[in-house]
Design a protein around this motif. Structure first.
Motif, short mmCIF file in Angstrom:
data_model
loop_
_atom_site.label_atom_id
_atom_site.label_comp_id
_atom_site.label_asym_id
_atom_site.label_seq_id
_atom_site.Cartn_x
_atom_site.Cartn_y
_atom_site.Cartn_z
N PRO A 79 2.15 16.42 -9.64
CA PRO A 79 0.83 15.79 -9.65
C PRO A 79 0.77 14.47 -10.40
O PRO A 79 0.16 13.50 -9.93
N GLN A 80 1.40 14.41 -11.58
CA GLN A 80 1.35 13.17 -12.37
C GLN A 80 2.04 12.01 -11.64
O GLN A 80 1.59 10.86 -11.72
N VAL A 81 3.13 12.32 -10.94
CA VAL A 81 3.85 11.28 -10.19
C VAL A 81 3.03 10.83 -8.99
O VAL A 81 2.89 9.62 -8.73
N ILE A 82 2.47 11.78 -8.25
CA ILE A 82 1.66 11.45 -7.08
C ILE A 82 0.46 10.59 -7.48
O ILE A 82 0.17 9.57 -6.85
N ASN A 83 -0.24 10.99 -8.55
CA ASN A 83 -1.43 10.25 -8.98
C ASN A 83 -1.08 8.84 -9.45
O ASN A 83 -1.79 7.87 -9.13
N LEU A 84 0.03 8.71 -10.19
CA LEU A 84 0.44 7.39 -10.66
C LEU A 84 0.85 6.50 -9.50
O LEU A 84 0.43 5.34 -9.41
N SER A 85 1.65 7.02 -8.59
CA SER A 85 2.09 6.23 -7.44
C SER A 85 0.91 5.77 -6.60
O SER A 85 0.86 4.62 -6.14
N TYR A 86 -0.05 6.65 -6.42
CA TYR A 86 -1.24 6.29 -5.64
C TYR A 86 -2.00 5.14 -6.31
O TYR A 86 -2.40 4.16 -5.66
N GLU A 87 -2.19 5.25 -7.62
CA GLU A 87 -2.94 4.21 -8.34
C GLU A 87 -2.21 2.87 -8.30
O GLU A 87 -2.82 1.82 -8.13
N LEU A 88 -0.89 2.92 -8.43
CA LEU A 88 -0.10 1.68 -8.37
C LEU A 88 -0.21 1.03 -6.99
O LEU A 88 -0.45 -0.18 -6.87
N MET A 89 -0.05 1.82 -5.95
CA MET A 89 -0.11 1.28 -4.59
C MET A 89 -1.51 0.78 -4.26
O MET A 89 -1.66 -0.29 -3.63
N GLN A 90 -2.51 1.50 -4.66
CA GLN A 90 -3.89 1.08 -4.42
C GLN A 90 -4.16 -0.26 -5.09
O GLN A 90 -4.77 -1.16 -4.49
N THR A 91 -3.70 -0.42 -6.32
CA THR A 91 -3.90 -1.68 -7.05
C THR A 91 -3.20 -2.84 -6.35
O THR A 91 -3.78 -3.92 -6.17
N LEU A 92 -1.97 -2.63 -5.96
CA LEU A 92 -1.21 -3.69 -5.28
C LEU A 92 -1.88 -4.10 -3.97
O LEU A 92 -2.03 -5.29 -3.67
N LEU A 93 -2.30 -3.13 -3.20
CA LEU A 93 -2.93 -3.42 -1.91
C LEU A 93 -4.25 -4.15 -2.09
O LEU A 93 -4.60 -5.03 -1.29
N GLU A 94 -4.97 -3.84 -3.15
CA GLU A 94 -6.21 -4.55 -3.43
C GLU A 94 -5.96 -6.02 -3.74
O GLU A 94 -6.84 -6.86 -3.53
N TYR A 95 -4.77 -6.34 -4.23
CA TYR A 95 -4.38 -7.72 -4.49
C TYR A 95 -3.65 -8.35 -3.30
O TYR A 95 -3.05 -9.41 -3.42
N ASN A 96 -3.73 -7.67 -2.17
CA ASN A 96 -3.12 -8.20 -0.95
C ASN A 96 -1.59 -8.27 -1.04
O ASN A 96 -0.95 -9.10 -0.41
N ILE A 97 -1.02 -7.41 -1.85
CA ILE A 97 0.43 -7.32 -2.01
C ILE A 97 0.93 -6.15 -1.17
O ILE A 97 0.41 -5.04 -1.26
N GLY A 98 1.95 -6.39 -0.35
CA GLY A 98 2.46 -5.36 0.54
C GLY A 98 3.19 -4.24 -0.18
O GLY A 98 3.67 -4.42 -1.31
N ILE A 99 3.27 -3.11 0.48
CA ILE A 99 3.98 -1.94 -0.04
C ILE A 99 5.13 -1.61 0.90
O ILE A 99 4.94 -1.44 2.10
N ASN A 100 6.33 -1.54 0.35
CA ASN A 100 7.49 -1.05 1.11
C ASN A 100 7.92 0.25 0.46
O ASN A 100 8.46 0.26 -0.64
N LEU A 101 7.64 1.36 1.13
CA LEU A 101 7.91 2.68 0.57
C LEU A 101 9.04 3.37 1.30
O LEU A 101 8.99 3.55 2.51
N LEU A 102 10.08 3.74 0.54
CA LEU A 102 11.15 4.58 1.07
C LEU A 102 11.01 5.95 0.43
O LEU A 102 10.99 6.07 -0.80
N THR A 103 10.88 7.00 1.24
CA THR A 103 10.68 8.32 0.67
C THR A 103 11.38 9.42 1.45
O THR A 103 11.57 9.32 2.67
#
Length: 313
Positions: A79-103
């Motif tokens: 849960p802590q990893v999922i919540n942190l990753s979500y917040e990081l990606m949400q912040t970046l996308l709000e700044y119009n910064i792309g996300i490249n996710l390998l999972t």
């Protein structure tokens, strides 16, 4: 956090939300890092999201996109990893910064909703080399099952994002067989997956040790070890580290055969020069990834040879 040393990541802004990874893949190179906390331990950067939110407004230049992640999986089932990753990606996308996710993890619904709202800024890579659950559970014991990863692909397609697939690492004689790959490609074609990166397993002493530990009670270990007896020693990283790779002729012939097989299912394959420097220098993964973001709204440019994680910690 150390700068990524693979050539294709050397100029890419990269975020690792954790040190250590719960997936414990037998072939993982990050398990040999000096900062690796040990199997069964994952250290989470709890204040990373706050630091990112403070950092971005101060920057005159922002990266075109950020890669998740070079030494851990951002979607570990914690849960802590999922919540942190979500917040990081949400912040970046709000700044119009792309996300490249390998999972190789399972993508939660809230991420799918986030990605749907920012389709043009999202590039997803699903790591999968086999549909065989018996093989997968041995080499990737705590990662998402093959079925869950196919479900990732299906759900991404449902929100309008066709992911790329990473066959990395392929294991000779086990996951690179025509039978194994044909089964996988048939499923990928169903979802109109059309891009795929392919790379073979490389060995270092600690990877060999972990593979032996995981596979010693099966016939797989002898199969793998035999293929590397006549392997090549090559300089893989930007520094002086050397690794043991499969014989160059084996890799060339096999990459060609896999590319031809994938073509039958309308999938275009590429081999990254950063992991096969004795075969090709192009296309490097960062060049391939960068093309995805060329049509996105105008960005402010890349950091001048800076890695995002260096500023966060």
């Amino acid at each position: 956090m150390a700068r990524p040393t693979l050539k294709c990541l050397s100029q890419v802004a990269t975020i690792n939300p954790t040190i250590g990874c719960s997936h414990q893949c037998a072939y993982c190179y990050a398990r040999g890092y000096s900062i690796y906390p040990g199997d069964g331990k994952v250290l989470v950067y709890e204040n990373m999201a706050e630091k990112l939110k403070k950092e971005l407004p101060r920057r005159r230049k922002l990266p075109k996109y950020v890669f998740f992640s070079s030494s851990s999986d951002a979607l570990q089932p914690i849960p802590q990893v999922i919540n942190l990753s979500y917040e990081l990606m949400q912040t970046l996308l709000e700044y119009n910064i792309g996300i490249n996710l390998l999972t190789k993890g399972r993508i939660p619904i809230k991420f799918l909703d986030l990605f749907k709202r920012h389709k043009k800024l999202v590039h997803i890579q699903i790591g999968i080399t086999t549909l065989n659950r018996n093989i997968q559970r041995i080499i990737e014991p705590y990662a998402a099952t093959p079925g869950e990863r196919i479900r990732n692909i299906e759900q991404l397609c449902n929100v309008g994002i066709v992911p790329e697939v990473k066959l990395d690492p392929l294991i000779p004689g086990i996951t690179d067989t025509k039978t194994n790959l044909t089964a996988l490609f048939r499923v990928l074609q169903k979802y109109e997956v059309n891009a795929m990166g392919i790379n073979y397993l490389f060995l270092r002493p600690f990877i060999k040790k972990n593979l032996y530990k995981s596979l010693r009670k099966t016939s797989l270990w002898e199969e793998i070890n035999a293929h590397y007896q006549n392997g090549s020693s090559i300089n893989l990283l930007a520094e002086k580290s050397r690794i043991q790779a499969l014989d160059v002729h084996y890799r060339k012939n096999s990459y060609h055969a896999i590319d031809e097989l994938a073509g039958l299912y309308k999938i275009s394959a590429y081999v990254c020069g950063c992991k096969n420097p004795d075969i090709t220098e192009e296309p490097l993964c960062d060049i391939n990834w960068g093309k995805h973001f060329q049509d996105t709204p105008k960005q402010k440019g890349l950091f001048a040879s800076q890695i995002l994680t260096e500023k966060i910690f």
